[in-house]
Design a protein around this motif. Structure first.
Motif, short mmCIF file in Angstrom:
data_model
loop_
_atom_site.label_atom_id
_atom_site.label_comp_id
_atom_site.label_asym_id
_atom_site.label_seq_id
_atom_site.Cartn_x
_atom_site.Cartn_y
_atom_site.Cartn_z
N HIS A 24 0.86 -1.19 0.00
CA HIS A 24 0.00 0.00 0.00
C HIS A 24 0.89 1.23 0.00
N SER A 25 0.32 2.33 -0.48
CA SER A 25 1.09 3.58 -0.45
C SER A 25 0.48 4.60 0.50
N ALA A 26 -0.57 4.24 1.25
CA ALA A 26 -1.16 5.16 2.20
C ALA A 26 -1.64 4.43 3.44
N PRO A 27 -0.89 4.31 4.50
CA PRO A 27 0.54 4.61 4.56
C PRO A 27 1.33 3.53 3.84
N ILE A 28 2.57 3.81 3.59
CA ILE A 28 3.42 2.86 2.88
C ILE A 28 3.56 1.59 3.72
N THR A 29 3.21 0.48 3.11
CA THR A 29 3.33 -0.83 3.72
C THR A 29 3.99 -1.74 2.69
N PHE A 30 5.00 -2.47 3.12
CA PHE A 30 5.71 -3.34 2.18
C PHE A 30 6.08 -4.65 2.87
N THR A 31 6.33 -5.67 2.05
CA THR A 31 6.62 -7.01 2.56
C THR A 31 7.95 -7.50 2.02
N ILE A 32 8.75 -8.08 2.92
CA ILE A 32 9.99 -8.75 2.57
C ILE A 32 9.91 -10.14 3.20
N ASP A 33 9.99 -11.19 2.40
CA ASP A 33 9.98 -12.56 2.93
C ASP A 33 8.84 -12.81 3.92
N ASN A 34 7.64 -12.47 3.56
CA ASN A 34 6.45 -12.67 4.42
C ASN A 34 6.51 -11.91 5.74
N THR A 35 7.33 -10.89 5.82
CA THR A 35 7.36 -10.00 6.98
C THR A 35 6.93 -8.62 6.49
N THR A 36 5.91 -8.07 7.10
CA THR A 36 5.33 -6.82 6.64
C THR A 36 5.78 -5.66 7.53
N TYR A 37 6.14 -4.56 6.87
CA TYR A 37 6.62 -3.35 7.53
C TYR A 37 5.77 -2.17 7.11
#
Length: 88
Positions: free
Chosen positions: A32-45
């Protein structure tokens, strides 16, 4: 006090999406970009903002363990987001 940070500029949101695609080639997935949410190796930040220091930083929302290379990826993302937050 920290809180989630939102980029309200459509051009910045587009720039963020483009930057994620060109820098991570699918290893980091922008959720998502609102707020920015991103995933690396099934871990979400997601990102937070510290008003006193005017800095953006990443926090883990949920998922697996934070692997050592996640820290270098997160550092790169934080540097980029702090840079563009002040662009007009």
């Amino acid at each position: 006090m920290s809180e989630y940070y939102f980029f309200y500029d459509v051009k910045k949101s587009y720039k963020i999406e483009k930057w994620f695609m060109s820098n991570f080639h699918g290893t980091v997935i922008l959720e998502h970009s609102a707020p920015i949410t991103f995933t690396i190796d099934n871990t979400t930040y997601t990102i937070r903002f510290v008003e006193e220091s005017q800095t953006i930083y990443c926090i883990k929302l949920y998922g697996g363990d934070i692997r050592p290379y996640h820290k270098s990826v997160i550092g790169k993302i934080e540097k980029f987001l702090n840079k563009i937050k002040n662009e007009h």
